[in-house]
Motif scaffolding. Structure first.
Motif, short mmCIF file in Angstrom:
data_model
loop_
_atom_site.label_atom_id
_atom_site.label_comp_id
_atom_site.label_asym_id
_atom_site.label_seq_id
_atom_site.Cartn_x
_atom_site.Cartn_y
_atom_site.Cartn_z
N VAL A 1 10.74 15.22 -30.91
CA VAL A 1 11.49 16.29 -31.09
C VAL A 1 12.56 15.86 -31.94
CG1 VAL A 1 12.91 18.00 -29.79
CG2 VAL A 1 10.99 16.84 -28.43
N VAL A 2 12.84 16.92 -32.77
CA VAL A 2 14.11 16.80 -33.91
C VAL A 2 14.96 17.99 -33.78
CG1 VAL A 2 14.71 16.54 -36.32
CG2 VAL A 2 12.40 15.46 -35.45
N ASP A 3 16.16 17.60 -33.55
CA ASP A 3 17.21 18.60 -33.63
C ASP A 3 17.60 19.03 -35.17
OD1 ASP A 3 19.73 19.80 -33.83
OD2 ASP A 3 20.19 19.65 -31.98
N ALA A 4 17.31 20.04 -35.51
CA ALA A 4 17.36 20.30 -36.82
C ALA A 4 18.81 20.27 -37.43
CB ALA A 4 16.67 21.82 -37.25
N GLY A 5 19.87 20.44 -36.56
CA GLY A 5 21.23 20.35 -36.90
C GLY A 5 21.44 19.04 -36.84
N ALA A 6 21.16 17.96 -36.31
CA ALA A 6 21.33 16.52 -36.19
C ALA A 6 20.47 15.84 -37.28
CB ALA A 6 21.53 16.08 -35.17
N GLY A 7 19.26 15.97 -37.35
CA GLY A 7 18.33 15.33 -38.09
C GLY A 7 18.19 13.78 -37.68
N LEU A 8 18.60 13.08 -38.51
CA LEU A 8 18.23 11.65 -38.10
C LEU A 8 19.57 10.95 -38.20
CD1 LEU A 8 14.86 10.63 -39.61
CD2 LEU A 8 15.25 11.40 -37.47
N GLY A 9 20.73 11.74 -38.40
CA GLY A 9 22.05 11.23 -38.53
C GLY A 9 22.06 10.36 -39.81
N ASN A 10 22.55 9.42 -39.77
CA ASN A 10 22.94 8.78 -41.07
C ASN A 10 21.81 7.83 -41.44
OD1 ASN A 10 23.11 6.45 -39.13
ND2 ASN A 10 25.30 5.82 -39.65
N GLY A 11 20.77 8.04 -40.60
CA GLY A 11 19.48 7.09 -40.76
C GLY A 11 19.39 5.68 -40.75
N ARG A 12 20.42 5.27 -39.76
CA ARG A 12 20.39 3.87 -39.59
C ARG A 12 20.15 3.51 -38.17
NH1 ARG A 12 23.22 0.22 -43.37
NH2 ARG A 12 24.34 1.35 -45.02
N PRO A 13 19.64 2.18 -38.05
CA PRO A 13 19.17 2.01 -36.48
C PRO A 13 20.28 1.57 -35.80
CG PRO A 13 18.00 0.68 -38.15
CD PRO A 13 19.12 1.24 -39.10
N PHE A 14 20.35 1.75 -34.29
CA PHE A 14 21.35 1.38 -33.53
C PHE A 14 22.00 -0.05 -33.86
CE2 PHE A 14 22.86 -0.52 -29.33
CZ PHE A 14 23.78 0.24 -29.04
N PRO A 15 23.16 -0.41 -33.65
CA PRO A 15 24.42 0.43 -33.56
C PRO A 15 24.86 0.91 -34.56
CG PRO A 15 25.09 -2.04 -33.71
CD PRO A 15 23.56 -1.86 -33.53
N ALA A 16 24.33 0.57 -36.09
CA ALA A 16 25.07 1.29 -37.09
C ALA A 16 24.68 2.63 -37.24
CB ALA A 16 24.33 0.70 -38.13
N GLY A 17 23.49 3.27 -36.45
CA GLY A 17 23.37 4.67 -36.63
C GLY A 17 22.52 5.01 -35.44
N PRO A 18 22.14 6.21 -35.23
CA PRO A 18 21.36 6.80 -33.96
C PRO A 18 19.65 6.49 -33.92
CG PRO A 18 21.55 8.60 -35.57
CD PRO A 18 22.20 7.12 -36.06
N LEU A 19 19.32 5.90 -34.88
CA LEU A 19 17.86 5.52 -34.94
C LEU A 19 17.54 4.60 -33.91
CD1 LEU A 19 16.55 5.72 -38.50
CD2 LEU A 19 16.15 7.40 -36.95
N ARG A 20 16.58 4.83 -32.83
CA ARG A 20 16.16 3.73 -31.77
C ARG A 20 15.31 2.77 -32.84
NH1 ARG A 20 14.34 6.85 -26.44
NH2 ARG A 20 15.85 8.73 -26.58
N VAL A 21 14.48 3.00 -33.46
CA VAL A 21 13.44 2.09 -34.77
C VAL A 21 14.00 2.59 -36.01
CG1 VAL A 21 11.43 1.50 -34.91
CG2 VAL A 21 12.04 1.63 -32.52
N PRO A 22 13.83 1.89 -37.03
CA PRO A 22 13.62 2.44 -38.49
C PRO A 22 12.69 3.44 -38.42
CG PRO A 22 13.95 0.13 -38.51
CD PRO A 22 13.79 0.34 -37.05
N VAL A 23 13.00 4.53 -39.24
CA VAL A 23 11.88 5.91 -39.02
C VAL A 23 10.90 5.43 -39.73
CG1 VAL A 23 13.19 6.82 -40.95
CG2 VAL A 23 12.07 8.32 -39.28
#
Length: 327
Positions: free
Chosen positions: A156-178
């Protein structure tokens, strides 16, 4: 937690660069874990997950897909780990027998729609789903959890947020590199509109994955009402937008951290502010289950449902999941 603002900024933000080495370590570890084979389930498993931390709309998606599965003649049950609750399970969720502190908020919403099994041990939970009469499991979250093999996984992807800055946690919101997550999904559910969502949709189509477009539909009319809106969900702004779409005049907005446990002090402060503004208090269904009486009785709810732009491709995937021919 409340997501830091730099998760939504450019990848080169100073905080993101500073945390990038930690993100790389976390990303490698979680990617390796995600790649492990899972235990076979006793029936098909539909996993509703997301690429990032925080709210994307998994719960309304799970509810909508369970409805479609029932329309196809299946008997779905939800499987959830019960984030925020203290029970480990496996146990069937019964809101009349368990408190929100025991189950967390999301399982209580799911249990209104279909049998819901709370279990941190996913394979044990899957066995209990079948024992409770299910012939298909809808797993709410768990895309990155390898313990149970999935038959079909939708991100599920929120179109407004997308993948944020595209970085993995804690540098960004990704749980795992996309780049390591695409191999584990069979399609995406894109909720709403926005350029960030369009980028993710393009990446999915380039990999031959279906993109199921959807939007949240407000389930109540607030036209002409002055409201003080509050929410402790992954993206409170989505709730505020839905409330405005329902006709409300938002004279106040209060955003709390995701899964915020509302205390007596919160209830008193919100009540006093609503009185001062001459406004009604309104919150989400998920927040409302965390409110204590008598405060809960004074707070209105804005329910939302997920509607798909075109159900046909999604139904084709669900029929394949169930091993049934179309028609």
């Amino acid at each position: 937690m409340r997501p830091p603002a730099f998760w939504d900024a450019r990848p080169g933000h100073p905080a993101a660069r500073l945390l990038a080495p930690l993100g790389a370590l976390y990303g490698r570890h979680t990617a390796a874990r995600m790649d492990r084979p899972g235990a076979a389930a006793p029936c098909p498993v539909l996993c509703i997950g997301n690429f990032t931390l925080g709210g994307a709309g998994k719960t309304p998606t799970a509810l909508a897909l369970a409805t479609l599965l029932r329309d196809l003649g299946a008997r779905p049950a939800f499987l959830t780990r019960g984030y925020g609750g203290r029970l480990a399970g496996p146990i069937r969720v019964d809101p009349t027998m368990q408190t929100v502190a025991e189950t967390g908020d999301e399982p209580r919403l799911l249990a209104r729609s279909a049998p819901t099994i709370l279990s941190r041990d996913r394979p044990a939970g899957a066995r209990l789903c079948v024992a409770e009469g299910a012939d298909v499991i809808v797993m709410d979250d768990g895309l990155q959890n390898p313990s149970l093999a999935k038959t079909l996984s939708l991100a599920v992807v929120d179109a407004g947020a997308g993948l944020g800055n595209g970085r993995p946690f804690p540098a960004g919101p990704l749980r795992v590199p996309v780049s390591r997550q695409w191999r584990h999904v069979h399609g995406i559910v894109l909720i709403g509109d926005g350029p960030r969502g369009a980028v993710v949709a393009e990446a999915a189509r380039a990999r031959g994955l279906p993109v199921h477009r959807a939007r949240l539909i407000p389930g109540a009319d607030f036209a002409g009402r002055r409201v003080l809106a509050f929410a402790g969900i992954g993206r409170p702004d989505k709730f505020f937008s839905s409330l405005a779409e329902a006709g409300a005049t938002l004279v106040g907005r209060r955003a709390f951290a995701d899964h915020h446990p509302y205390a007596a002090a919160d209830a008193a402060a919100l009540t006093a502010e609503a009185r001062r503004l001459g406004a009604d208090l309104v919150t989400t269904e998920k927040d409302h289950v965390r409110l204590e009486a008598p405060f809960a009785a004074r707070v209105a709810i804005l329910p939302v449902t997920l509607a798909f732009a075109d159900e046909a491709p999604l139904l084709a995937q669900l029929r394949s999941l169930l091993g049934r021919a179309s028609g």
